[in-house]
Write a protein that holds these residues in place. Structure first.
Motif, PDB file in Angstrom:
ATOM      1  N   MET A   1      46.124  -0.121  44.690  1.00 38.84           N
ATOM      2  CA  MET A   1      46.943  -1.328  44.878  1.00 38.84           C
ATOM      3  C   MET A   1      48.322  -1.145  44.220  1.00 38.84           C
ATOM      4  O   MET A   1      49.364  -1.420  44.819  1.00 38.84           O
ATOM      5  N   VAL A   2      48.329  -0.676  42.958  1.00 40.08           N
ATOM      6  CA  VAL A   2      49.585  -0.499  42.244  1.00 40.08           C
ATOM      7  C   VAL A   2      50.436   0.579  42.908  1.00 40.08           C
ATOM      8  O   VAL A   2      51.633   0.406  43.140  1.00 40.08           O
ATOM      9  N   LEU A   3      49.803   1.720  43.233  1.00 36.11           N
ATOM     10  CA  LEU A   3      50.546   2.826  43.845  1.00 36.11           C
ATOM     11  C   LEU A   3      51.069   2.427  45.226  1.00 36.11           C
ATOM     12  O   LEU A   3      52.197   2.774  45.606  1.00 36.11           O
ATOM     13  N   LYS A   4      50.260   1.684  45.976  1.00 38.03           N
ATOM     14  CA  LYS A   4      50.668   1.255  47.313  1.00 38.03           C
ATOM     15  C   LYS A   4      51.864   0.313  47.249  1.00 38.03           C
ATOM     16  O   LYS A   4      52.782   0.396  48.065  1.00 38.03           O
ATOM     17  N   THR A   5      51.853  -0.582  46.257  1.00 37.77           N
ATOM     18  CA  THR A   5      52.915  -1.575  46.137  1.00 37.77           C
ATOM     19  C   THR A   5      54.179  -1.000  45.508  1.00 37.77           C
ATOM     20  O   THR A   5      55.295  -1.296  45.939  1.00 37.77           O
ATOM     21  N   PHE A   6      54.009  -0.183  44.470  1.00 40.65           N
ATOM     22  CA  PHE A   6      55.156   0.330  43.723  1.00 40.65           C
ATOM     23  C   PHE A   6      55.527   1.756  44.106  1.00 40.65           C
ATOM     24  O   PHE A   6      56.397   2.348  43.468  1.00 40.65           O
ATOM     25  N   GLY A   7      54.882   2.316  45.136  1.00 49.75           N
ATOM     26  CA  GLY A   7      55.121   3.706  45.508  1.00 49.75           C
ATOM     27  C   GLY A   7      56.574   4.010  45.814  1.00 49.75           C
ATOM     28  O   GLY A   7      57.149   4.981  45.305  1.00 49.75           O
ATOM     29  N   TRP A   8      57.210   3.167  46.657  1.00 47.36           N
ATOM     30  CA  TRP A   8      58.606   3.374  47.010  1.00 47.36           C
ATOM     31  C   TRP A   8      59.511   3.234  45.791  1.00 47.36           C
ATOM     32  O   TRP A   8      60.498   3.973  45.639  1.00 47.36           O
ATOM     33  N   SER A   9      59.186   2.303  44.915  1.00 51.57           N
ATOM     34  CA  SER A   9      59.995   2.113  43.710  1.00 51.57           C
ATOM     35  C   SER A   9      59.916   3.332  42.798  1.00 51.57           C
ATOM     36  O   SER A   9      60.932   3.782  42.249  1.00 51.57           O
ATOM     37  N   PHE A  10      58.693   3.876  42.637  1.00 58.39           N
ATOM     38  CA  PHE A  10      58.535   5.087  41.823  1.00 58.39           C
ATOM     39  C   PHE A  10      59.319   6.244  42.417  1.00 58.39           C
ATOM     40  O   PHE A  10      59.970   7.008  41.693  1.00 58.39           O
ATOM     41  N   ALA A  11      59.267   6.371  43.731  1.00 57.98           N
ATOM     42  CA  ALA A  11      59.962   7.479  44.405  1.00 57.98           C
ATOM     43  C   ALA A  11      61.478   7.353  44.247  1.00 57.98           C
ATOM     44  O   ALA A  11      62.170   8.331  43.931  1.00 57.98           O
ATOM     45  N   VAL A  12      62.005   6.127  44.441  1.00 55.66           N
ATOM     46  CA  VAL A  12      63.443   5.903  44.303  1.00 55.66           C
ATOM     47  C   VAL A  12      63.882   6.146  42.862  1.00 55.66           C
ATOM     48  O   VAL A  12      64.953   6.711  42.599  1.00 55.66           O
ATOM     49  N   THR A  13      63.047   5.751  41.892  1.00 56.37           N
ATOM     50  CA  THR A  13      63.360   5.977  40.484  1.00 56.37           C
ATOM     51  C   THR A  13      63.474   7.467  40.176  1.00 56.37           C
ATOM     52  O   THR A  13      64.453   7.915  39.550  1.00 56.37           O
ATOM     53  N   ALA A  14      62.484   8.228  40.609  1.00 52.74           N
ATOM     54  CA  ALA A  14      62.487   9.666  40.347  1.00 52.74           C
ATOM     55  C   ALA A  14      63.690  10.348  40.991  1.00 52.74           C
ATOM     56  O   ALA A  14      64.381  11.159  40.353  1.00 52.74           O
ATOM     57  N   MET A 290      64.762  -2.432  43.603  1.00 54.10           N
ATOM     58  CA  MET A 290      63.532  -2.004  44.283  1.00 54.10           C
ATOM     59  C   MET A 290      62.295  -2.560  43.575  1.00 54.10           C
ATOM     60  O   MET A 290      61.313  -2.953  44.212  1.00 54.10           O
ATOM     61  N   TYR A 291      62.349  -2.597  42.244  1.00 54.21           N
ATOM     62  CA  TYR A 291      61.201  -3.114  41.491  1.00 54.21           C
ATOM     63  C   TYR A 291      61.061  -4.630  41.657  1.00 54.21           C
ATOM     64  O   TYR A 291      59.948  -5.153  41.554  1.00 54.21           O
ATOM     65  N   VAL A 292      62.174  -5.321  41.903  1.00 54.73           N
ATOM     66  CA  VAL A 292      62.081  -6.753  42.177  1.00 54.73           C
ATOM     67  C   VAL A 292      61.246  -6.982  43.434  1.00 54.73           C
ATOM     68  O   VAL A 292      60.365  -7.847  43.478  1.00 54.73           O
ATOM     69  N   ARG A 293      61.526  -6.191  44.474  1.00 55.55           N
ATOM     70  CA  ARG A 293      60.753  -6.296  45.710  1.00 55.55           C
ATOM     71  C   ARG A 293      59.284  -5.984  45.452  1.00 55.55           C
ATOM     72  O   ARG A 293      58.389  -6.698  45.885  1.00 55.55           O
ATOM     73  N   SER A 294      59.028  -4.888  44.738  1.00 58.90           N
ATOM     74  CA  SER A 294      57.646  -4.479  44.485  1.00 58.90           C
ATOM     75  C   SER A 294      56.899  -5.523  43.665  1.00 58.90           C
ATOM     76  O   SER A 294      55.729  -5.832  43.947  1.00 58.90           O
ATOM     77  N   LEU A 295      57.565  -6.076  42.640  1.00 58.11           N
ATOM     78  CA  LEU A 295      56.927  -7.104  41.828  1.00 58.11           C
ATOM     79  C   LEU A 295      56.619  -8.348  42.653  1.00 58.11           C
ATOM     80  O   LEU A 295      55.548  -8.957  42.507  1.00 58.11           O
ATOM     81  N   THR A 296      57.560  -8.723  43.527  1.00 61.75           N
ATOM     82  CA  THR A 296      57.348  -9.887  44.374  1.00 61.75           C
ATOM     83  C   THR A 296      56.143  -9.687  45.288  1.00 61.75           C
ATOM     84  O   THR A 296      55.270 -10.558  45.393  1.00 61.75           O
ATOM     85  N   VAL A 297      56.096  -8.532  45.951  1.00 55.85           N
ATOM     86  CA  VAL A 297      54.976  -8.227  46.840  1.00 55.85           C
ATOM     87  C   VAL A 297      53.664  -8.200  46.065  1.00 55.85           C
ATOM     88  O   VAL A 297      52.639  -8.731  46.512  1.00 55.85           O
TER      89      VAL A 297
END
Length: 382
Positions: A1-14, A290-297
């Motif tokens: 669940m966490v990886l699915k929701t925050f996956g794009w945010s983690f990728a953009v961060t890296a 990006m994390y705002v979107r992920s947190l909202t979702v």
């Protein structure tokens, strides 16, 4: 669940941090990282508010907000807006501002330095109003009760926030602005600071007024829907729930966009207290958005809001600290790392206090204390 929701945010961060280190070095890496953390911290309550409103919307409008709405928030407010601020304050075109940042960084830095008093005054007033309106509001849950209780009583005085902000602006114009730091030395920028500060105050009042307008529209629409449903039921008729939900959802969407804009202002303006490098700023704010979107979702999918109730307080105290720092930097230079760490410290302290509160509530649940959902104040430990 966490990886699915925050996956794009983690990728953009890296990718963002790696690009910053590769293109500009470790200093850029550190600044982008601090900006990302600060933007995420300041936008946490934005995500919570978004989630609470999105729960009322159907799947179609949720998708509209999380696609078109996020594109506006990320690329419009957090990427284009910083360029616009520099272009307007430095009196150059946006394309020229970007070209200067790439081809002639010395000249660009001089323009930004000369424009900094106006930027700091505008942003300082906007951020100060956010902080003052928060601290003067009487809230059920208080973090620093010894400070927030008397301030909440003072908040009953009409227009107190505006009066204090204007007094602070006048004091700044008579002190820091008389020896403003520019690329050619110290100059008297009192008139510029006064004008920019009033513009920041007006901008806050306009954004707040729009938010209140859309919120009232939502309440009116919900009341009208309820009355039409009751009338239809009394007459034995069917009512088109889809059409009514669509109208209410449209107002909700507009309301959310205004809220996003207001939350974006504090992140973008606050970023100028940390760095004037437009590309570092864009990277840091983009990652945070990006994390705002992920947190909202995440909050919408979980169906619950976060339990760390003091984080909103910590974010607003960080906004207040940034406002003060911005006004001071009109004359004095302050390390961008110190500025960023002040906000991080306040957020961490509020998070720690929230954990202590949750433990106290959990312990009280086993006895005769308040239930976990009770709004009874619990000592924060601060």
């Amino acid at each position: 669940m966490v990886l699915k929701t925050f996956g794009w945010s983690f990728a953009v961060t890296a990718l963002g941090l790696a690009f910053a280190a590769w293109q500009w070095g470790w200093e850029a890496f550190g600044v982008v990282l601090i900006l990302s953390i600060l933007e995420i911290s300041l936008s946490f309550d934005n995500a919570v508010v978004n989630a609470g409103i999105l729960k009322k919307m159907n799947a179609f409008w949720q998708k509209i907000f999380l696609t078109i709405g996020i594109l506006i928030a990320v690329f419009g407010m957090r990427l284009v807006f910083p360029v616009a601020i520099v272009a307007i304050s430095a009196k150059v075109g946006p394309i020229e501002a970007i070209k200067l940042a790439m081809d002639n960084p010395e000249r660009y830095e001089a323009l930004v330095t000369d424009a900094h008093p106006a930027i700091a005054a505008f942003g300082g007033m906007f951020l100060l109003m956010i902080f003052l309106d928060f601290i003067f509001e009487n809230r059920d849950i208080k973090w620093l009760g010894w400070l927030e209780r008397p301030l909440a009583k003072l908040g009953k005085v009409d227009m107190l926030s505006v009066c204090i902000a204007l007094i602070v602006l006048l004091g700044t114009a008579m002190t820091f602005a008389t020896h403003a730091h520019t690329s050619t030395g110290y100059q008297d920028k009192s008139a510029t600071v006064l004008l920019a500060g009033v513009a920041g105050l007006i901008t806050y009042l306009v954004v707040g007024g729009l938010s209140s307008h859309f919120e009232n529209k939502i309440e009116e629409e919900e009341e009208r829907e309820h009355e039409e449903e009751e009338k239809a039921l009394a007459e034995g008729k069917e009512i088109s729930a889809v059409g009514l939900a669509g109208k209410a959802a449209f107002f909700l969407f507009l309301y959310l966009e205004v809220l996003d804009a207001s939350f974006s202002f504090d992140g973008v303006i606050g970023a100028f207290a940390i760095t004037n490098h437009i590309f570092w700023m864009a990277l840091g704010l983009g990652i945070g958005a990006m994390y705002v979107r992920s947190l909202t979702v995440y909050l919408v999918r979980q169906g619950t809001l976060d339990d760390y109730v003091y984080l909103e307080h910590g974010a607003h105290y960080a906004i207040g600290a940034l406002a003060v720092i911005l006004l001071i930097t009109i004359e004095h230079q302050i390390s961008e790392f110190i500025t960023g760490l002040v906000g991080v410290f306040l957020i961490a302290a509020s998070f720690w206090s929230s954990i202590r509160r949750n433990k106290a509530l959990a312990a009280a649940e086993g006895g005769d204390g308040p239930a976990s959902g009770d709004k009874t104040e619990v000592p924060s430990g601060v």
